[in-house]
Every structure is written in C-alpha cells, then in structure tokens.
Scaffold this active site. Sequence first.
Site, PDB file in Angstrom:
ATOM      1  N   ARG A  33      -2.132  -6.213  -8.195  1.00 17.55           N
ATOM      2  CA  ARG A  33      -1.083  -7.220  -8.024  1.00 17.55           C
ATOM      3  C   ARG A  33      -1.184  -8.322  -9.064  1.00 17.55           C
ATOM      4  O   ARG A  33      -0.224  -8.688  -9.699  1.00 17.55           O
ATOM      5  CB  ARG A  33      -1.207  -7.871  -6.630  1.00 17.55           C
ATOM      6  CG  ARG A  33      -0.687  -7.016  -5.519  1.00 17.55           C
ATOM      7  CD  ARG A  33      -1.203  -7.499  -4.192  1.00 17.55           C
ATOM      8  NE  ARG A  33      -2.647  -7.356  -4.136  1.00 17.55           N
ATOM      9  CZ  ARG A  33      -3.380  -7.572  -3.053  1.00 17.55           C
ATOM     10  NH1 ARG A  33      -2.816  -8.000  -1.950  1.00 17.55           N
ATOM     11  NH2 ARG A  33      -4.680  -7.387  -3.085  1.00 17.55           N
ATOM     12  N   LYS A  62     -18.350  -5.264   9.777  1.00 13.83           N
ATOM     13  CA  LYS A  62     -17.216  -6.057   9.298  1.00 13.83           C
ATOM     14  C   LYS A  62     -16.147  -6.122  10.387  1.00 13.83           C
ATOM     15  O   LYS A  62     -15.673  -5.080  10.855  1.00 13.83           O
ATOM     16  CB  LYS A  62     -16.644  -5.398   8.026  1.00 13.83           C
ATOM     17  CG  LYS A  62     -16.014  -6.396   7.070  1.00 13.83           C
ATOM     18  CD  LYS A  62     -15.713  -5.737   5.740  1.00 13.83           C
ATOM     19  CE  LYS A  62     -14.400  -6.229   5.164  1.00 13.83           C
ATOM     20  NZ  LYS A  62     -13.970  -5.449   3.996  1.00 13.83           N
ATOM     21  N   HIS A 100       0.841  -1.208   0.000  1.00 15.33           N
ATOM     22  CA  HIS A 100       0.000   0.000   0.000  1.00 15.33           C
ATOM     23  C   HIS A 100       0.877   1.260   0.000  1.00 15.33           C
ATOM     24  O   HIS A 100       0.621   2.221  -0.729  1.00 15.33           O
ATOM     25  CB  HIS A 100      -0.883   0.040   1.262  1.00 15.33           C
ATOM     26  CG  HIS A 100      -1.878  -1.081   1.375  1.00 15.33           C
ATOM     27  ND1 HIS A 100      -1.980  -1.858   2.499  1.00 15.33           N
ATOM     28  CD2 HIS A 100      -2.810  -1.555   0.500  1.00 15.33           C
ATOM     29  CE1 HIS A 100      -2.955  -2.745   2.324  1.00 15.33           C
ATOM     30  NE2 HIS A 100      -3.465  -2.593   1.123  1.00 15.33           N
ATOM     31  N   SER A 151      -2.719  -7.920   3.039  1.00 19.03           N
ATOM     32  CA  SER A 151      -3.157  -7.759   4.435  1.00 19.03           C
ATOM     33  C   SER A 151      -3.646  -9.093   4.988  1.00 19.03           C
ATOM     34  O   SER A 151      -3.448  -9.391   6.165  1.00 19.03           O
ATOM     35  CB  SER A 151      -4.284  -6.722   4.526  1.00 19.03           C
ATOM     36  OG  SER A 151      -3.839  -5.475   4.070  1.00 19.03           O
TER      37      SER A 151
END
Length: 150
Positions: free
Chosen positions: A90, A41, A17, A127
């Site tokens: 990615r 969440k 990031h 992550s």
Amino acid sequence: MKRAIFPGSFDPFTIGHYSIVRRGLSIFDEIVIGIGHNQSKKTLFSAEKRLEIIRSAFADEPRVKVLIYSSLTIDFAHEVEADFILRGLRTVADFEYERTIGDTNRILSGVETVILFTEAAYAHISSTVARELISYGKDISGFLPPNVRI
Ligand code: ADP
C-alpha cells in the site's frame, strides 16, 4: 503448476486483500491463502471464523484454497508445494517491511515474493482500522469483499 501462498493475519480479511488475490489469479494457477495462527497473539476473530469468512468470499473460485497455519511462512510454502509468496503493497511504510522479509525468505528457502501494488481505491483499507471501527460499533461493510458479512 504455478502455486503461491498469500499469508497474513486477515483479522479481518478486507476488500484490499480480496483484490490482491483476485489479481494474483492472472499470474498464478492456484493461490493458497494462509491464515497465520499464533497462540500468543490476540486477535479479534478466531482463526476458524477467519477461515469461514475467506472461504465464503472465494466460494466461486476453485483455484483459491484457504488454510490455517502456525509454522514459519516458508515452511508453510513448502508444505503446500508453493514456490511463491504473494503480498500486497500500500505505502512506503509497507515497502521496507516487505523487502526485509522477502529477502530473508528467499535467502533461507529460495521462495520468491511477488508483490502487487494495491488498487488506489483500497490503499487506505487496513485490518487495523477495520478492527477499530468495529470496536466503536461502526458498519465496515465498505471494507469487506463483495458478499461477505461479518
Ligand atoms: P500481516 O500481518 O502479515 O501484515 P495482513 O493481514 O495485515 O498480514 O496483510 C496481508 C497482506 O495483505 C500484506 O502483504 C499486506 O501488505 C496486504 N494488504 C493489506 N491490506 C491491503 C490493502 N488494502 N491493499 C493491498 N494489500 C493489502
């Protein structure tokens, strides 16, 4: 003034990031990192902790701002008067997802998405994997931006 938002969960914020934001500064005058906060969440790090981590990573860079938001991403872009959304790519798996939301966001709001390909050295960093390693008590300093400790 060319301003972009860089939205994401950042649970946690990684060197992948970080690299996208640093490189984005050669395109945009200002980048507002938006930490998406969704009550329903579950995240490993609280929104406040994520804010603190990301602010410390860019303590030397006044052109980067960090905010928490809970609205729709295009509404957040309007709130901070940004005409662009910055994202990183990615893999081909990222591609279809980014194209779908990028198209939707542009059609709904006119906000354009600008995508940078990840640096090869960071293509494997996510992550999700960072959280997994943390859950096994492993050191993830190699996944984090310079000078950031969790
Ligand atoms: P989201 O939940 O919105 O996908 P993330 O925090 O996972 O949020 O990611 C935010 C943005 O950063 C996305 O555009 C994602 O593709 C990108 N990103 C994540 N990891 C990397 C990486 N290692 N290199 C480049 N971009 C990345």
